[in-house]
Design an enzyme around this catalytic site. Structure first.
Site, PDB file in Angstrom:
ATOM      1  N   THR A 187      -0.843  45.594 118.150  1.00 58.49           N
ATOM      2  CA  THR A 187      -1.504  46.807 118.645  1.00 58.49           C
ATOM      3  C   THR A 187      -0.699  48.027 118.212  1.00 58.49           C
ATOM      4  O   THR A 187       0.524  47.949 118.063  1.00 58.49           O
ATOM      5  CB  THR A 187      -1.580  46.825 120.182  1.00 58.49           C
ATOM      6  OG1 THR A 187      -0.245  46.710 120.680  1.00 58.49           O
ATOM      7  CG2 THR A 187      -2.418  45.691 120.708  1.00 58.49           C
ATOM      8  N   GLU A 331      -7.612  44.154 120.416  1.00 56.42           N
ATOM      9  CA  GLU A 331      -7.784  42.960 121.245  1.00 56.42           C
ATOM     10  C   GLU A 331      -9.218  42.420 121.217  1.00 56.42           C
ATOM     11  O   GLU A 331      -9.475  41.329 121.719  1.00 56.42           O
ATOM     12  CB  GLU A 331      -7.426  43.280 122.710  1.00 56.42           C
ATOM     13  CG  GLU A 331      -5.952  43.512 122.986  1.00 56.42           C
ATOM     14  CD  GLU A 331      -5.530  44.960 122.779  1.00 56.42           C
ATOM     15  OE1 GLU A 331      -6.211  45.694 122.031  1.00 56.42           O
ATOM     16  OE2 GLU A 331      -4.502  45.358 123.369  1.00 56.42           O
ATOM     17  N   LYS A 444      -6.351  63.850 136.825  1.00 60.84           N
ATOM     18  CA  LYS A 444      -6.653  63.702 138.258  1.00 60.84           C
ATOM     19  C   LYS A 444      -6.341  65.015 138.957  1.00 60.84           C
ATOM     20  O   LYS A 444      -5.200  65.316 139.248  1.00 60.84           O
ATOM     21  CB  LYS A 444      -5.842  62.545 138.850  1.00 60.84           C
ATOM     22  CG  LYS A 444      -6.237  61.219 138.220  1.00 60.84           C
ATOM     23  CD  LYS A 444      -5.248  60.107 138.506  1.00 60.84           C
ATOM     24  CE  LYS A 444      -5.483  58.969 137.526  1.00 60.84           C
ATOM     25  NZ  LYS A 444      -4.388  58.782 136.554  1.00 60.84           N
ATOM     26  N   TRP A 449     -11.637  63.220 139.240  1.00 62.72           N
ATOM     27  CA  TRP A 449     -11.294  62.964 137.842  1.00 62.72           C
ATOM     28  C   TRP A 449     -11.978  63.970 136.925  1.00 62.72           C
ATOM     29  O   TRP A 449     -13.169  64.260 137.077  1.00 62.72           O
ATOM     30  CB  TRP A 449     -11.755  61.561 137.436  1.00 62.72           C
ATOM     31  CG  TRP A 449     -10.894  60.464 137.955  1.00 62.72           C
ATOM     32  CD1 TRP A 449      -9.811  60.608 138.783  1.00 62.72           C
ATOM     33  CD2 TRP A 449     -11.036  59.066 137.702  1.00 62.72           C
ATOM     34  NE1 TRP A 449      -9.268  59.370 139.042  1.00 62.72           N
ATOM     35  CE2 TRP A 449      -9.996  58.403 138.402  1.00 62.72           C
ATOM     36  CE3 TRP A 449     -11.918  58.306 136.949  1.00 62.72           C
ATOM     37  CZ2 TRP A 449      -9.827  57.023 138.364  1.00 62.72           C
ATOM     38  CZ3 TRP A 449     -11.751  56.934 136.915  1.00 62.72           C
ATOM     39  CH2 TRP A 449     -10.712  56.294 137.613  1.00 62.72           C
TER      40      TRP A 449
HETATM   41  P1  AMP Z   1      -6.889  50.145 118.822  1.00 62.89           P
HETATM   42  O1  AMP Z   1      -6.489  48.876 119.451  1.00 62.89           O
HETATM   43  O2  AMP Z   1      -5.777  50.868 118.145  1.00 62.89           O
HETATM   44  O3  AMP Z   1      -8.051  49.948 117.918  1.00 62.89           O
HETATM   45  O4  AMP Z   1      -7.353  51.133 119.970  1.00 62.89           O
HETATM   46  C1  AMP Z   1      -8.370  50.773 120.862  1.00 62.89           C
HETATM   47  C2  AMP Z   1      -8.729  51.941 121.719  1.00 62.89           C
HETATM   48  O5  AMP Z   1      -9.341  52.968 120.940  1.00 62.89           O
HETATM   49  C3  AMP Z   1      -9.757  51.629 122.772  1.00 62.89           C
HETATM   50  O6  AMP Z   1      -9.190  50.997 123.892  1.00 62.89           O
HETATM   51  C4  AMP Z   1     -10.304  53.019 123.105  1.00 62.89           C
HETATM   52  O7  AMP Z   1      -9.452  53.722 123.972  1.00 62.89           O
HETATM   53  C5  AMP Z   1     -10.270  53.697 121.758  1.00 62.89           C
HETATM   54  N1  AMP Z   1     -11.605  53.675 121.152  1.00 62.89           N
HETATM   55  C6  AMP Z   1     -12.077  52.836 120.226  1.00 62.89           C
HETATM   56  N2  AMP Z   1     -13.344  53.138 119.896  1.00 62.89           N
HETATM   57  C7  AMP Z   1     -13.714  54.192 120.660  1.00 62.89           C
HETATM   58  C8  AMP Z   1     -14.904  54.980 120.798  1.00 62.89           C
HETATM   59  N3  AMP Z   1     -15.978  54.762 120.063  1.00 62.89           N
HETATM   60  N4  AMP Z   1     -14.881  55.971 121.704  1.00 62.89           N
HETATM   61  C9  AMP Z   1     -13.789  56.226 122.452  1.00 62.89           C
HETATM   62  N5  AMP Z   1     -12.648  55.545 122.352  1.00 62.89           N
HETATM   63  C10 AMP Z   1     -12.595  54.537 121.468  1.00 62.89           C
END
Ligand code: AMP
Length: 551
Positions: A187, A331, A444, A449
């Protein structure tokens, strides 16, 4: 009673063999920056994957479920590695070349990589890390680069093409249990050490089928997809696998990810589809505005990774590039939701709002919302809680190292095995997800929120604002309040009061949610995969590094 059906393992090997045979004429085109792009058919790439497996086994002694790392851009050789490594039973470990050095060192050591295939252009990044990578024995260099950088580093250096030359084009692939590890990706989280997600052959196979569904990306061999989303980030959203399943041609940008070469490759190679995070598209939009080009081939654009600003979607619509918004995580392989509006709103005013959601859950992803007290929330489009998901391509744990047990931290996995996404939002009765924030980014204020994403989207719809990021900052009276950091278009004379009035206009943002703290920044800091890095903004604010005006 057991079924009477055959139990054929769902493996990456089968995707490879199918693509190379049935879609052998489909192409992987790699951009070279100057001159003709490099073209390779699926058949050739398939044969070379067999040769690569021979090289890794016969010359470098790769055996069992060893991890083999790649430090590469999106290109044909990276696709070959995507297939050779898992098909021989080893585990492909894609290294995110934008990670800070200490995190790269951490993940190579954690995965105990012994071999890395690296693009020559990335040797300046790799070479200084080698003294800290005791498990690494072999560096296989692909493409031009200064190999002398590796002199004296205590590793064997090989040339990718020389290793493959003359190797048999048939490798006797082992039959692999579909639940075995095929690939791993750490990640890119902004807190703590990166965590390793290990994809199985089965999860990749099923996820690729999902990517190819008509209600998902739905591409065929008539299409060419421009894969901007990096192969080192969640398997480029599954595209290198989905393409081999359906014969979809790939256009690979290699290291040419800046707006101008992207516009140039769209104009000359005429892809029909492209996938990337919003920041890439913002850059391309500015480029196309400054220097219009014929991008008429590109009719479908998948945007995900962070929220797609409404202004970006509308601008792309105007250019004839229809945006499809999707949500996912490392994930979740990553496809979790995709925003194809339901039939009954198509052509109505409601359609745009549906397209702006993160999208609808496919059959393979179950979802639930959990409130602050652990209670289940209804799918009513209003109750906001943390999203939890489960399914055959969703992680159930993180890699615990070669001797360790898989890790299931309580803040990431529920007791009954669901993934806690850390994303906060609502789900409508018809299964559309709308994210309002990351759990850690939500503001917050006085017990209520405020969504930082709503504020950002409203700000970015102002014609003078190119980028905006909103973070929570401590406030004596309210606990937390929003701080708006904005990047203004060159020559703009907009001031904070007018931006605030713009937000309040037509009730876009409720009065109590309007930021009173404002700061102009040159650029919003980004993470290694191009998302807003709010941790950096919060830190700058805490250290008094931002010039903040209070209205
Ligand atoms: P990563 O594991 O680096 O791909 O990051 C995943 C995170 O990216 C997710 O948990 C979201 O917080 C954010 N994310 C992915 N796609 C979107 C989307 N279409 N809109 C808002 N947040 C997103």
């Amino acid at each position: 009673m057991l079924s009477t059906m055959q139990d054929v393992p769902l493996t990456v090997t089968r995707i490879l063999e199918h693509g190379a045979l049935v879609h052998g004429e489909s192409q992987i085109t790699t951009w070279t920056g100057e001159g003709e792009p490099h073209r390779r058919s699926f058949r050739e790439a398939g044969e070379r994957a067999h040769q690569l497996a021979h090289a890794l086994r016969d010359d470098l002694g790769v055996s069992g479920d060893e991890r083999v790392a790649t430090l590469m851009w999106n290109n044909a050789e990276h696709v070959e590695a995507y297939y050779a490594i898992p098909s021989m039973g080893a585990v492909l470990h894609t290294l995110n070349l934008r990670l800070p050095a200490e995190q790269l060192v951490f993940i190579v050591n954690h995965a105990a990589d012994r071999v890395v295939i690296a693009n020559g252009s990335l040797l300046p990044l790799l070479a200084p890390l080698l003294p800290q990578l005791p498990t690494l024995e072999h560096v296989v260099v692909s493409g031009p680069g200064d190999r002398s950088l590796l002199d004296g580093a205590g590793v064997s250096v090989h040339d990718y093409e020389e290793l493959l030359a003359g190797k048999p084009t048939v490798f006797d692939w082992p039959e692999i249990d579909e639940r075995q590890a095929a690939a791993m990706c750490y990640t890119s989280g902004t807190t703590g050490d990166p965590k390793g997600v290990v994809y199985s052959h089965r999860s990749i196979y099923l996820h690729s089928m999902q990517v190819n569904m008509a209600q998902s990306m739905g591409l065929t061999d008539l299409d060419t997809t421009l894969v901007v989303v990096p192969q080192f980030h969640v398997n480029a959203w599954g595209l290198p696998h989905a393409t081999f399943m359906s014969g979809i041609n790939m256009l690979m940008p290699d290291r040419f990810l800046q707006p101008a070469p992207l516009a140039e490759m769209i104009e000359s190679e005429r892809p029909t589809h492209a996938a990337a995070v919003p920041t890439i598209w913002q850059g391309l939009l500015a480029e196309l505005t400054a220097k219009p080009r014929d991008v008429s081939s590109l009719t479908q654009v998948t945007i995900g990774g962070s929220a797609c600003p409404p202004s970006l979607m509308a601008a792309f619509d105007d250019l004839g590039m229809r945006v499809c918004h999707a949500w996912g995580m490392t994930e979740t392989s990553p496809l979790g939701t995709i925003a194809r509006p339901p039939a009954h709103v198509v052509g109505t005013e409601e359609e745009f709002a549906y397209r702006l959601t993160q999208g609808r859950f496919p059959a393979g992803v179950e979802a639930r919302l959990t409130g602050p007290g652990g209670e289940r929330l209804p799918w009513d489009g209003e109750s906001a809680g943390e999203l939890e998901v489960r399914g055959p391509w969703i992680a159930g744990a993180y890699y615990g190292g070669s001797d360790g047990e898989p890790l299931r931290p309580a803040d990431k996995f529920s007791e009954d095995g669901w993934l806690k996404t850390g994303d906060v939002g609502t789900i409508s009765a018809d299964g559309f997800l709308t994210l309002t924030d990351r759990a850690k980014d939500v503001i917050k204020s006085g017990g209520e929120w405020i969504s930082s994403v709503d504020l950002e989207n409203a700000l970015m719809s102002h014609p003078d604002v190119t980028e905006a990021a909103v973070v929570a900052v401590p406030d004596e009276r309210w606990g937390e309040r929003p701080l708006a950091t904005v990047v203004l278009r060159e020559g703009s004379t907009a001031d904070f009061a007018s931006l605030r009035a713009f937000l309040a206009d037509e009730g876009k943002i409720a009065k109590w949610q309007l930021p009173e703290r404002w700061s102009i920044v040159e650029a919003v800091p980004k993470t290694s995969v191009g998302k807003f890095d709010k941790k950096v903004i919060r830190k700058r604010y805490a250290e008094g590094d931002l010039d903040v005006t209070k209205l």
